[in-house]
Design an enzyme around this catalytic site. Structure first.
Site, mmCIF file in Angstrom:
data_model
loop_
_atom_site.group_PDB
_atom_site.id
_atom_site.type_symbol
_atom_site.label_atom_id
_atom_site.label_comp_id
_atom_site.label_asym_id
_atom_site.label_seq_id
_atom_site.Cartn_x
_atom_site.Cartn_y
_atom_site.Cartn_z
ATOM 1 N N VAL A 1 3.042 -0.221 -7.267
ATOM 2 C CA VAL A 1 2.695 -1.633 -7.064
ATOM 3 C C VAL A 1 1.185 -1.739 -6.946
ATOM 4 O O VAL A 1 0.583 -1.114 -6.080
ATOM 5 C CB VAL A 1 3.358 -2.163 -5.765
ATOM 6 C CG1 VAL A 1 2.821 -3.541 -5.420
ATOM 7 C CG2 VAL A 1 4.870 -2.207 -5.915
ATOM 8 N N SER B 1 -26.337 -0.738 -8.849
ATOM 9 C CA SER B 1 -26.467 -1.465 -7.591
ATOM 10 C C SER B 1 -26.590 -2.972 -7.819
ATOM 11 O O SER B 1 -26.221 -3.758 -6.955
ATOM 12 C CB SER B 1 -27.666 -0.947 -6.811
ATOM 13 O OG SER B 1 -28.812 -0.943 -7.625
ATOM 14 N N ASP C 1 0.813 -1.207 0.000
ATOM 15 C CA ASP C 1 0.000 0.000 0.000
ATOM 16 C C ASP C 1 0.851 1.263 0.000
ATOM 17 O O ASP C 1 0.373 2.342 -0.300
ATOM 18 C CB ASP C 1 -0.930 -0.013 1.221
ATOM 19 C CG ASP C 1 -2.329 0.473 0.867
ATOM 20 O OD1 ASP C 1 -2.599 0.645 -0.339
ATOM 21 O OD2 ASP C 1 -3.143 0.676 1.771
HETATM 22 C C1 LIG Z 1 8.063 0.564 -5.781
HETATM 23 O O1 LIG Z 1 7.818 -0.493 -6.669
HETATM 24 C C2 LIG Z 1 8.561 -0.414 -7.886
HETATM 25 C C3 LIG Z 1 8.077 -1.511 -8.787
HETATM 26 O O2 LIG Z 1 8.284 -2.753 -8.235
HETATM 27 C C4 LIG Z 1 10.035 -0.494 -7.591
HETATM 28 O O3 LIG Z 1 10.788 -0.383 -8.774
HETATM 29 C C5 LIG Z 1 10.416 0.607 -6.626
HETATM 30 O O4 LIG Z 1 11.780 0.459 -6.233
HETATM 31 C C6 LIG Z 1 9.530 0.577 -5.392
HETATM 32 N N1 LIG Z 1 9.801 1.760 -4.599
HETATM 33 C C7 LIG Z 1 10.039 1.686 -3.290
HETATM 34 C C8 LIG Z 1 10.262 2.965 -2.589
HETATM 35 O O5 LIG Z 1 10.044 0.625 -2.676
HETATM 36 C C1 LIG Z 2 -14.569 0.506 -6.261
HETATM 37 C C2 LIG Z 2 -15.970 0.500 -6.685
HETATM 38 O O1 LIG Z 2 -16.396 1.341 -7.397
HETATM 39 N N1 LIG Z 2 -16.740 -0.516 -6.260
HETATM 40 C C3 LIG Z 2 -18.115 -0.703 -6.623
HETATM 41 C C4 LIG Z 2 -18.373 -2.162 -6.800
HETATM 42 O O2 LIG Z 2 -19.714 -2.407 -7.027
HETATM 43 C C5 LIG Z 2 -20.594 -1.914 -6.076
HETATM 44 C C6 LIG Z 2 -21.980 -2.285 -6.456
HETATM 45 O O3 LIG Z 2 -22.097 -2.675 -7.776
HETATM 46 C C7 LIG Z 2 -20.476 -0.427 -5.975
HETATM 47 O O4 LIG Z 2 -21.378 0.101 -5.029
HETATM 48 C C8 LIG Z 2 -19.061 -0.103 -5.630
HETATM 49 O O5 LIG Z 2 -18.920 1.253 -5.564
#
Ligand SMILES: *[C@@H]1O[C@H](CO)[C@@H](O)[C@H](O)[C@H]1NC(C)=O
Ligand SMILES: CC(=O)N[C@H]1CO[C@H](CO)[C@@H](O)[C@@H]1O
Ligand SMILES: *[C@@H]1O[C@H](CO)[C@@H](O)[C@H](O)[C@H]1NC(C)=O
Ligand SMILES: *[C@@H]1O[C@H](CO)[C@@H](O)[C@H](O)[C@H]1NC(C)=O
Ligand SMILES: *[C@@H]1O[C@H](CO)[C@@H](O)[C@H](O)[C@H]1NC(C)=O
Ligand SMILES: *[C@@H]1O[C@H](CO)[C@@H](O)[C@H](O)[C@H]1NC(C)=O
Ligand SMILES: *[C@@H]1O[C@H](CO)[C@@H](O)[C@H](O)[C@H]1NC(C)=O
Ligand SMILES: *[C@@H]1O[C@H](CO)[C@@H](O)[C@H](O)[C@H]1NC(C)=O
Length: 579
Positions: free
Chosen positions: A217, A267, A212
């Protein structure tokens, strides 16, 4: 002191009503071009909320042969712990009054009108869910009002709107607002749209992120340096085979036609579902409400079980089958590459805005199969003059072409778009109108026809054109739906785009019903029991198999080749990190 206690009671009341009754109807109505939903429910939704809650209390008392007060306490003991405190106080203070009304054989309609949670607008009919009492509805309400007036506890009954103005509660209101807001602004999701959080449009809606913190990625991208060192596309395949020094991603996925699944829908696509256990007193227990917080932070949608992007085993009946799961087992390199960009109330018009949240980069990402499925909201609305508010074929053409041109700037070359036709919603009335709604099963007193009329009267029907006893109107609505489907069909036949090819298919309701009949099922099981409007889990799962067969026969190149390395991928990477 007294004032603030009273206020928290009212706040609880609001919360409870909002929860239960956003349920009963609201979401499918929110059209994308409306202003963002406010904390306070509309008059219609407040009324439905009240009738629902009072009905449940009434029936709990009946089923357990208990007092109304005990029934309220019982209901409080079922709901998630965090909400219980308020609930008990509420039962303590309001219990006796609601009990008094119920004990005098006043039904939920009468109770709610007398508490002014249901209101009659000038010149409008008096809306009711149950058959009116013998003395007549207005007489019963007048009588109930006299009782309410003379009972002390309700004197301070505060209007909803004044509650959040109370300084002490502003903060709490904000929090509730945050959770109940139907819409997390996509703009706020900074750059990276994938998440490791399930709800609030997290990974229940899109493939789960595997890092995240790193915006480069995410599921669906083409691997960075064949994922020698890290899993840049989150499909669970990375590293180097120690036997020959070849990166696994290269060995197993190169030339495998990897592609993602994207749903642009409404929906139904998001899979709107209100658990019937929330209002079936004969089976009600703590278990019944365990999913309440999750359901609300997911906008009452269950995309994780849905027919296009579902990936978890259904916990809401039926089973899960989805285009994503099938595409994944055909080619395991597609693991986690899913996006469900749909929204309650989605239609060809407001989808134009919603689709901006599509995460696909033409340079870096794999192609995708995009399912465009707004199966009803272009003809469904709750407005007085419903026919006048339906999308016209001309508008449909313009909306869909704009959507496709936009997709052409976002989808990697080699993508596919499948346009799904509108449903023929006469199926609803034909199969449900004389059946009992979950709330009416105990006493056999609420049919879907009554529910539809109640929603219609409150002007909050998700689909006035189909949820009506007026056959002419139902036919006219279907006629328009067919015209709009034909627009889609014609686009698929005549238009060409640079980065994807485009196909049309009818919404497979008739085939689904036929298949389900052969399996020994009944047509009404294909409709969501609580709202009487959306396709059910079973309908979705069966629809998937029909769509898949059609694609396999008519457009096999859309699905790509079976990946010969699937077994090896499974042997080395097991469940590929799960979902
Ligand atoms: C983020 O992911 C990319 C793709 O795998 C990679 O090249 C890069 O080094 C990553 N950056 C960090 C800060 O980890
Ligand atoms: C990320 C996204 O938009 N998700 C949707 C997936 O589907 C439901 C219902 O169809 C939506 O309410 C979500 O917003
Ligand atoms: C319900 O409870 C009351 C009082 O406890 C009792 O008199 C009555 O027989 C009970 N009714 C049924 C149907 O159990
Ligand atoms: C769903 O259930 C089946 C059978 O119980 C199991 O094999 C499968 O792994 C489950 N799938 C998920 C995603 O949990
Ligand atoms: C619908 O509109 C008509 C004409 O504008 C009006 O007379 C009627 O009262 C409206 N009905 C409802 C339920 O609002
Ligand atoms: C509605 O359509 C059905 C099927 O096309 C037809 O049989 C029926 O007569 C129509 N009803 C009305 C009132 O138009
Ligand atoms: C049924 O709907 C049609 C079309 O809206 C309308 O013209 C007609 O008056 C309605 N019939 C009844 C009985 O309400
Ligand atoms: C997309 O790919 C096809 C075939 O691979 C190619 O003919 C076409 O020119 C490409 N389109 C664009 C816009 O690059």
């Amino acid at each position: 002191m007294r004032g603030s206690r009273q206020t928290s009671l009212n706040l609880f009341c609001i919360l409870w009503l909002l929860l239960l009754l956003k349920a009963a109807s609201s979401s499918p109505l929110l059209q994308g071009n409306d202003p963002p939903p406010s904390l306070l429910p509309s008059k219609g939704h407040t009324c439905i909320g009240c009738v629902l809650v009072v009905s449940v209390i009434e029936q709990l008392a009946q089923w357990h042969n208990s007092t109304v007060k005990a029934a309220m306490e019982r209901l409080c003991s079922y709901i998630p712990e965090k909400l219980q405190g308020f609930c008990y106080i509420l039962a303590e203070v309001y219990g006796p009054h609601i009990a008094e009304l119920i004990d005098r054989e006043m039904n939920a309609d009468v109770v709610c009108h007398s508490l002014k949670l249901c209101k009659q607008d000038p010149g409008q009919p008096l809306c009711h869910l149950y058959r009116p009492p013998k003395v007549g509805l207005s007489t019963a309400i007048r009588k109930a009002r006299r009782i309410v007036k003379t009972s002390k506890g309700l004197k301070n009954f505060m209007g909803f709107s004044s509650v959040c103005a109370f300084p002490l509660l502003a903060n709490l209101c904000e929090k509730i607002k945050h959770v109940l807001r139907n819409e997390l602004p996509f703009e706020d999701l900074d750059g990276d749209k994938f998440s490791t959080f399930p709800t609030l449009r997290g990974y229940h809606w899109r493939g789960r992120d595997c890092d995240d913190r790193n915006n480069t990625v995410y599921p669906g991208r083409r691997p960075d340096n064949w994922d020698e060192e890290r899993d840049s596309n989150c499909n669970g395949i990375w590293g180097v085979d120690p036997k020959d020094g070849i990166p696994y991603e290269k060995k197993f996925c190169k030339g495998a036609d990897s592609q993602g699944v994207v749903l642009l829908g409404d929906s139904a696509g998001a899979h709107f579902h209100i658990p019937p256990e929330w209002m079936t007193v004969s089976q009600m227990s703590m278990k019944s409400f365990a999913n309440l917080p999750m359901a609300f932070t997911n906008e009452l949608d269950w995309p994780q079980f849905s027919e296009i992007t579902g990936f978890l085993n259904s916990t809401i009946g039926g089973w899960t089958d989805s285009l994503y799961l099938r595409l994944r087992s055909r080619n395991r390199c597609n693991h986690r590459d899913l996006q469900n960009i749909s929204k309650n109330g989605g239609s060809s018009g407001n989808l134009l805005r919603l689709m901006k949240s599509l995460a696909r980069n033409q340079l870096w990402d794999h192609p995708a199969i995009v399912i465009y499925a707004t199966i009803g909201n272009d003809v469904c609305n709750g407005n007085n003059d419903t026919l006048a508010d339906m999308t016209t074929p001309k508008e449909m053409l313009s909306n869909v072409m704009r959507a496709l041109r936009y997709l052409d700037t976002r989808l990697p070359n080699g993508s596919h778009v499948i346009l799904t036709g509108l449903v023929d919603g006469r199926f609803l009335w034909d199969n449900l109108h004389d059946r009992y709604h979950p709330l009416g099963q105990l006493n056999r007193d609420i049919t879907y026809s009554q529910l539809y009329s109640f929603l219609d009267c409150l002007q909050v029907s998700p689909c006035r054109g189909w949820m009506t006893p007026n056959e002419t109107l139902r036919n006219l609505t279907s006629e328009r739906a067919l015209q709009l489907s034909n627009v889609l069909k014609e686009i698929a036949r005549s238009e060409r785009f640079a980065n994807f090819d485009v196909f049309y298919m009818d919404f497979p309701l008739a085939q689904t019903a036929e298949k389900w009949r052969r399996m020994g099922g009944e047509p009404w099981q294909l409709i969501e029991p609580v709202d009487g409007f959306h396709p059910s889990q079973i309908a979705g799962a069966l629809g998937t198999s029909i769509t898949w067969q059609k694609a396999l026969q008519e457009w096999p190149h859309v699905l790509g080749e079976e990946n010969p390395f699937n077994d090896q991928i499974e042997a080395v990477f097991k469940d590929q990190g799960g979902h």
